[in-house]
Scaffold this motif. Structure first.
Motif, PDB file in Angstrom:
ATOM      1  N   GLY A 143       2.229  -7.418  -5.848  1.00  0.00           N
ATOM      2  CA  GLY A 143       1.775  -7.273  -7.130  1.00  0.00           C
ATOM      3  C   GLY A 143       0.032  -7.136  -7.319  1.00  0.00           C
ATOM      4  N   PRO A 144      -0.428  -6.602  -8.334  1.00  0.00           N
ATOM      5  CA  PRO A 144      -1.943  -6.486  -8.157  1.00  0.00           C
ATOM      6  C   PRO A 144      -2.729  -7.780  -8.119  1.00  0.00           C
ATOM      7  N   HIS A 145      -2.354  -8.603  -8.589  1.00  0.00           N
ATOM      8  CA  HIS A 145      -2.946  -9.952  -8.590  1.00  0.00           C
ATOM      9  C   HIS A 145      -3.344 -10.317  -7.163  1.00  0.00           C
ATOM     10  N   ARG A 146      -2.211 -10.403  -6.309  1.00  0.00           N
ATOM     11  CA  ARG A 146      -2.411 -10.854  -4.752  1.00  0.00           C
ATOM     12  C   ARG A 146      -3.099  -9.784  -4.052  1.00  0.00           C
ATOM     13  N   ALA A 147      -2.806  -8.430  -4.681  1.00  0.00           N
ATOM     14  CA  ALA A 147      -3.647  -7.217  -3.926  1.00  0.00           C
ATOM     15  C   ALA A 147      -5.085  -7.524  -3.960  1.00  0.00           C
ATOM     16  N   LEU A 148      -5.557  -7.982  -5.207  1.00  0.00           N
ATOM     17  CA  LEU A 148      -7.053  -8.372  -5.424  1.00  0.00           C
ATOM     18  C   LEU A 148      -7.548  -9.488  -4.537  1.00  0.00           C
ATOM     19  N   MET A 198     -10.036  -1.481  -6.607  1.00  0.00           N
ATOM     20  CA  MET A 198     -10.061  -0.180  -7.304  1.00  0.00           C
ATOM     21  C   MET A 198      -8.476   0.026  -7.934  1.00  0.00           C
ATOM     22  N   LEU A 199      -7.728   0.289  -6.834  1.00  0.00           N
ATOM     23  CA  LEU A 199      -6.291   0.667  -6.955  1.00  0.00           C
ATOM     24  C   LEU A 199      -5.559  -0.422  -7.777  1.00  0.00           C
ATOM     25  N   ALA A 200      -5.709  -1.744  -7.184  1.00  0.00           N
ATOM     26  CA  ALA A 200      -5.019  -2.914  -7.990  1.00  0.00           C
ATOM     27  C   ALA A 200      -5.496  -3.042  -9.337  1.00  0.00           C
ATOM     28  N   LEU A 201      -6.633  -2.923  -9.632  1.00  0.00           N
ATOM     29  CA  LEU A 201      -7.272  -3.192 -10.951  1.00  0.00           C
ATOM     30  C   LEU A 201      -6.756  -2.105 -11.641  1.00  0.00           C
TER      31      LEU A 201
END
Length: 407
Positions: free
Chosen positions: A163-168, A31-34
């Motif tokens: 970054g958000p993509h790696r967090a996802l 949720m946070l990364a998206l």
């Protein structure tokens, strides 16, 4: 089962606990990364908020259309399979191939099924922990709060560093771990109910639960007083500004303390007696906000009030005891999705009052309204504790009558 040692000695509960913790952590990071990804791409606060909370909005739709499946699936296969699907969805989000509208549609589609998965998970706990549902549910509540805190902290760090993509991608891995733990830790069980599931069956089951005075009263008591107080919590930022985090932390700590104390130390046979007092406790401290207290007094009031959320444990135990076994998963799923919906309704309603009166008065109004609903339901809850409702509950497969088998 009355102690933590007893429930954690149960292999299946350990699997439920570990799987749920991994799922909550993964979903929180997702949720946070998206939300960060959508905001970075669009600069829109509204779209960012939808990315963060969009999965919660469709739960009411899922409750109206899908909940009949909660008692007609094999819990082990469904829960593990759903986690696999969630992990694949998070991995797809991590690739960045979807447009923004595609990302939002994906999380909303999965949100509609989350109402079903919650019902399945809660219902299987009754089978995994005979006589220990309340302590098990309280323990999961505590882990959810803890893993959300860890998930937000970890997610923020991951987004900043990777970054958000790696967090996802990491969120996808955590949810996949949950699938493996759930599948290997639970044993195979047959569905509780037979017959065709679908929209019509869901409507029949929901109607059966609402036509019975006892279960209807329990659901309303679970949804409305809590939803109004969540509306008061939505006023923390307007009330305290930069210090609102202290109120949020106090609320989380109070809720965890309530689940810990009530789940562990209040015996199930007397838990009924605590439902109304705890729901009153949930509202009364918020009356102090009429006097515009300072941060320390306000945080103390919020901590004490949030202890009252533990009243939900007694209400959930009533649903377990009173709903027909063939509707148990649907009843618990309806309870969870209804609470989420009324939290949104409460936040909207209290926010509207605050537009005219200011946050402190709006919080006071929310507390008074919550107390009024609790008082109006008190006699019905007391009557229900003494004798089951004499109205039949037609589940489509069986009838529950006064003195009959509740499953």
């Amino acid at each position: 089962m009355t102690t933590y040692r007893e429930i954690f000695a149960n292999r299946e509960f350990r699997a439920l606990f570990a799987g749920n913790a991994a799922t909550v952590a993964g979903k929180t990071i997702q949720m946070l990364a998206l939300s960060a990804l959508v905001y970075a791409s669009t600069g829109s606060p509204l779209l960012s908020a939808l990315a963060f909370l969009g999965g919660l909005l469709p739960q009411a739709l899922g409750a109206m259309t899908l909940l009949s499946y909660a008692d007609r699936v094999r819990p082990r296969g469904f829960l593990a399979g759903w986690d696999v699907a969630r992990a694949l969805a998070a991995a797809l989000l991590a690739t960045g191939v979807l447009p923004i509208w595609g990302m939002l549609l994906l999380i909303m589609a999965f949100g509609a099924v989350d109402a079903l998965s919650g019902g399945v998970r809660n219902a299987i706990m009754v089978d995994v922990l005979p006589g220990g549902f309340v302590l098990g549910r309280a323990t999961l509540n505590i882990s959810v709060g803890a893993m959300q805190i860890i998930g937000f902290a970890t997610g923020g760090t991951l987004i900043a560093t990777l970054g958000p993509h790696r967090a996802l991608a990491i969120a996808a891995a955590l949810i996949a771990i949950s699938a493996a733990v759930t599948y290997t830790g639970l044993r195979t069980r047959s569905p509780r109910a037979t017959g065709r599931a679908g929209v019509a069956a869901t409507w029949r089951g929901n109607r059966a639960l609402f036509m019975n005075r006892s279960t209807r009263t329990v659901l309303i008591a679970s949804w409305v007083p809590n939803g109004l107080i969540v509306g008061a919590e939505a006023m923390y930022v307007p009330y305290a500004g930069d210090w609102a985090a202290a109120l949020f932390v106090a609320a989380a700590a109070g809720m965890l303390a309530g689940d810990l104390a009530v789940g562990r130390f209040v015996p199930v046979p007397v838990l009924d007696r605590f439902i109304t007092p705890l729901q009153a406790l949930l509202a009364v401290p918020y009356l102090l906000f009429f006097l515009h207290p300072g941060l320390a007094v306000g945080a103390a009031a919020v901590f004490v009030a949030s202890f009252g959320y533990a009243g939900t444990l007694g209400l959930q135990q009533r649903l377990v005891d009173w709903a027909p076994e063939s509707l148990r998963g649907q009843a618990l799923g309806l309870d969870g999705s209804g609470r989420m919906t009324f939290q949104a309704v409460g936040a909207t309603a209290v926010g509207g009052v605050a537009e005219a009166t200011g946050p402190a008065i709006a919080m006071t109004v929310a507390a008074l309204a919550s107390l009024a609903v609790t008082a109006s339901l008190r006699s019905r809850l007391r009557a229900g504790a003494q004798v089951r409702d004499d109205e039949p509950v037609d589940s489509g497969n069986r009838i529950l009558t006064a003195g009959g088998d509740s499953g």
